[in-house]
Design a protein around this motif. Sequence first.
Motif, PDB file in Angstrom:
ATOM      1  N   ARG A 101      32.369  48.211  27.856  1.00 25.45           N
ATOM      2  CA  ARG A 101      33.520  47.409  27.450  1.00 25.45           C
ATOM      3  C   ARG A 101      34.679  48.378  27.239  1.00 25.45           C
ATOM      4  O   ARG A 101      34.542  49.378  26.537  1.00 25.45           O
ATOM      5  CB  ARG A 101      33.210  46.667  26.162  1.00 25.45           C
ATOM      6  CG  ARG A 101      34.348  45.795  25.647  1.00 25.45           C
ATOM      7  CD  ARG A 101      33.911  45.060  24.388  1.00 25.45           C
ATOM      8  NE  ARG A 101      34.940  44.161  23.905  1.00 25.45           N
ATOM      9  CZ  ARG A 101      35.385  44.144  22.655  1.00 25.45           C
ATOM     10  NH1 ARG A 101      34.889  44.989  21.765  1.00 25.45           N
ATOM     11  NH2 ARG A 101      36.309  43.284  22.274  1.00 25.45           N
ATOM     12  N   THR A 115      28.944  52.158  24.574  1.00 24.38           N
ATOM     13  CA  THR A 115      29.095  50.849  25.204  1.00 24.38           C
ATOM     14  C   THR A 115      30.488  50.262  25.046  1.00 24.38           C
ATOM     15  O   THR A 115      30.816  49.263  25.687  1.00 24.38           O
ATOM     16  CB  THR A 115      28.063  49.858  24.640  1.00 24.38           C
ATOM     17  OG1 THR A 115      28.190  49.817  23.208  1.00 24.38           O
ATOM     18  CG2 THR A 115      26.654  50.298  25.002  1.00 24.38           C
ATOM     19  N   THR A 116      31.323  50.867  24.177  1.00 21.78           N
ATOM     20  CA  THR A 116      32.719  50.443  24.038  1.00 21.78           C
ATOM     21  C   THR A 116      33.615  51.666  23.989  1.00 21.78           C
ATOM     22  O   THR A 116      33.364  52.600  23.213  1.00 21.78           O
ATOM     23  CB  THR A 116      32.939  49.609  22.758  1.00 21.78           C
ATOM     24  OG1 THR A 116      32.140  48.427  22.827  1.00 21.78           O
ATOM     25  CG2 THR A 116      34.400  49.204  22.626  1.00 21.78           C
ATOM     26  N   LYS A 149      39.949  48.011  33.303  1.00 20.41           N
ATOM     27  CA  LYS A 149      39.414  46.996  32.389  1.00 20.41           C
ATOM     28  C   LYS A 149      39.007  45.738  33.170  1.00 20.41           C
ATOM     29  O   LYS A 149      37.910  45.185  32.956  1.00 20.41           O
ATOM     30  CB  LYS A 149      40.474  46.668  31.343  1.00 20.41           C
ATOM     31  CG  LYS A 149      40.212  45.429  30.518  1.00 20.41           C
ATOM     32  CD  LYS A 149      41.420  45.139  29.627  1.00 20.41           C
ATOM     33  CE  LYS A 149      41.413  43.730  29.099  1.00 20.41           C
ATOM     34  NZ  LYS A 149      42.592  43.436  28.271  1.00 20.41           N
ATOM     35  N   ARG A 191      35.230  44.081  33.525  1.00 20.33           N
ATOM     36  CA  ARG A 191      34.986  42.746  32.972  1.00 20.33           C
ATOM     37  C   ARG A 191      34.570  41.744  34.043  1.00 20.33           C
ATOM     38  O   ARG A 191      33.882  40.768  33.754  1.00 20.33           O
ATOM     39  CB  ARG A 191      36.222  42.249  32.231  1.00 20.33           C
ATOM     40  CG  ARG A 191      36.464  43.022  30.943  1.00 20.33           C
ATOM     41  CD  ARG A 191      37.490  42.368  30.045  1.00 20.33           C
ATOM     42  NE  ARG A 191      37.622  43.087  28.785  1.00 20.33           N
ATOM     43  CZ  ARG A 191      38.433  42.746  27.804  1.00 20.33           C
ATOM     44  NH1 ARG A 191      39.212  41.686  27.937  1.00 20.33           N
ATOM     45  NH2 ARG A 191      38.487  43.453  26.689  1.00 20.33           N
TER      46      ARG A 191
END
Length: 248
Positions: free
Chosen positions: A136, A108-109, A124, A128
Amino acid sequence: MNRHVALIADIVIDRFEGQPLRNGAVVIQGEKIVAVGPADEMIARYGPDMDVHQFPACTILPGLIDPHVHLTFSGSRKPIAELQLDDDGELCIRAVANARAGLLAGITTLRDLGSRNATGLSIKKAFRSNVVPGPRVLVSGPPITTPEGHLHFLGGVAEGVDGVRATAIRLVEAGVDVIKLNATGGNMTLKSDPVKPQYSVEEIRAAVEVANDAGIKVTVHARGVDGMRAAVRAGVHSVEHARMEIAQ
């Protein structure tokens, strides 16, 4: 008010508990996890109107983190050759696909530590703003490197203390989450020695000072011992690879 949703699985791993939870439930409201516990207790607490989704023979665990990826690179045997043939738009499309694959695998990141020009920042922003679904993503943008140094074709070439400082400032102003600097060469770049240092302590420190002022970190690519020592003396926050090789 958003309804509560329960995800029930045979095993739930909660970072606050020492042991995996058998027949556990994760309760979600909107975009937030509001509770984790035994399934029967969660159902009793949040009522019969809760939406319940069963995942037998499955495990639920917190999202995974991959701190070093290159989303614009392909998984082929010649990722650098392909990268240099593609334009920035094609690189962004590949990066979105790679990030999506990571998300579906439970990551997830992601921390993207080297992309060409502004492609990393574009990815990014797209995630977002929910233009496309994805994890993320934290980005460094082009790594700071010497002329013909490791990954110089990504656009982060800088020489001398003043050049490194100016490039670091430009990256911070562009919105990077971390500064990446290549303290040694790498074996993916022609004319680049993976073991020999690319920058002095003073040059690396210039990037660290900019990052500290901006409240972000500096990580360095360093395979050789001399480059690692220079990076540590300069005050970097982390070292990537660290293969402890010694120049002959």
